[in-house]
Design an enzyme around this catalytic site. Sequence first.
Site, short mmCIF file in Angstrom:
data_model
loop_
_atom_site.label_atom_id
_atom_site.label_comp_id
_atom_site.label_asym_id
_atom_site.label_seq_id
_atom_site.Cartn_x
_atom_site.Cartn_y
_atom_site.Cartn_z
CD GLU A 76 2.28 79.87 4.13
OE1 GLU A 76 2.29 78.85 4.82
OE2 GLU A 76 2.17 81.02 4.61
CD GLU A 103 -2.35 82.79 4.44
OE1 GLU A 103 -2.04 82.53 5.63
OE2 GLU A 103 -2.44 81.89 3.58
#
Length: 475
Positions: A113, A256
């Site tokens: 991220e 995720e």
Amino acid sequence: MGSGVALFTLSLLLAAHHAHSAIGVNWGTLSFHKLRPSTVVDLLKANKITKVKLFDSNPDALRALMGTGIQVMISIPNELLSTFSSDLFVQQNLSRFMGKGGADIRYVAVGNEPFLTSYGGVYQNYVVPAMVNLQQSLVKANLASYVKLVVPCNADAYESNVPSQGTFRPELTQIMTQLVSFLNSNGSPFVVNIYPFLSLYQNSDFPQDFAFFEGSSHPVLDGPNVYYNAFDGNFDTLVSALAKLGYGQMPIVIGEIGWPTDGAVGANLTAARVFNQGLINHLLSNKGTPLRPGSPPMDVYLFGLLDEGAKSTLPGNFERHWGIFSFDGQAKYRLNLGLGNRGLKNAENVPYLPSRWCVAHPEKDMTQVTDHLRLACSQADCTTLNDGGSCSQLGEKDNISYAFNSYYQLQMQNEKSCDFDGLGMVTFLDPSVGDCRFLVGVTDKSSSAELMARWDIYHICIGLVVWALTRCYIL
């Protein structure tokens, strides 16, 4: 785009279209009580989980995964993107573990991220150069056709009021164009992390039923398309964003997704089971989404495999409770992964510490306990005591006991760690109350047999005393 890459990309698309989504897990290791890597790998095998994502390239984990056939994604932490040597990385973390009988490493995640809004752009300029260098190193090592580079992105990389209008954030347009072009050229999918729980947690107006997969009384209307759950809407917003860059058919992997079981209102066993089972059923139905009917994401990695009691609680106390298994590899709730098992199988041969706990002394005045509680909870995990937690309904004395025990187990049941100036005592009676579980720690030390042997002698010595007093307390 070369014909070889075109064929590879086409094969990915066909695989994504004709095959069910493959269910994998994220194996995070930020725990005070780490299971041995071999125990975790046995847990994966027992549950027929064939894909695992790591947040680093831990050599012990990779060694344990060798020869198992489990497909692996390893990761380069954001902090290393500007300094690591790509040749050295490939040599140390890929070449030496791969090959016949080795680890089946399929992906390298370049950062995690890195475009997150809260990072303020600190990492984003390092991502594409790191990927270019790594790709060259993979080519030199003859691994480029097998190992694919990806960048797990948070869903905040794109935005829209309705899915069909999805675009990447304006400040990311240039870098996302470069990234997606690179991924496409090298046959890599786009990896995204999607968390409907966080949408619910961060926005009190977010309709709760929209976070799940059982239909919603607040569907999102988008032209001819109707969205009944947050996942489909989020996924298609990404599809639209990719399409606006000219890559509307790019394969997508969910890096995720999950639901926590503790540490916040709405984070509980029931909600986690309903969400994760609903997600799995939705994926295995092969329905896809309105913009990709019949074509669900290639792979989906549940977050996470195990609870991680040492994670930062900055986003919220729930951060330590995402596991479908507790820290010791015990299933928290019934979940059918669609992999041949009807329910989750627990880890076996877990090397627990002895069955003893540290509790508040029932006969001592606790008015001076505050500093001790602060010490215990600053080092151990007390997040279940907070509002919404599974232990938030305990009385004052049990609260103290929970904190004392958490610290005591963290200190590997060191006798002095249960003293607290005489306010603590060791008990052999499990003080767990209802859903509030007072843990017993585990050890990853192979020398635990020696500890157990000493404990057995100690146990025999006190046995007569315990029998005589008909109580299981020792001071």
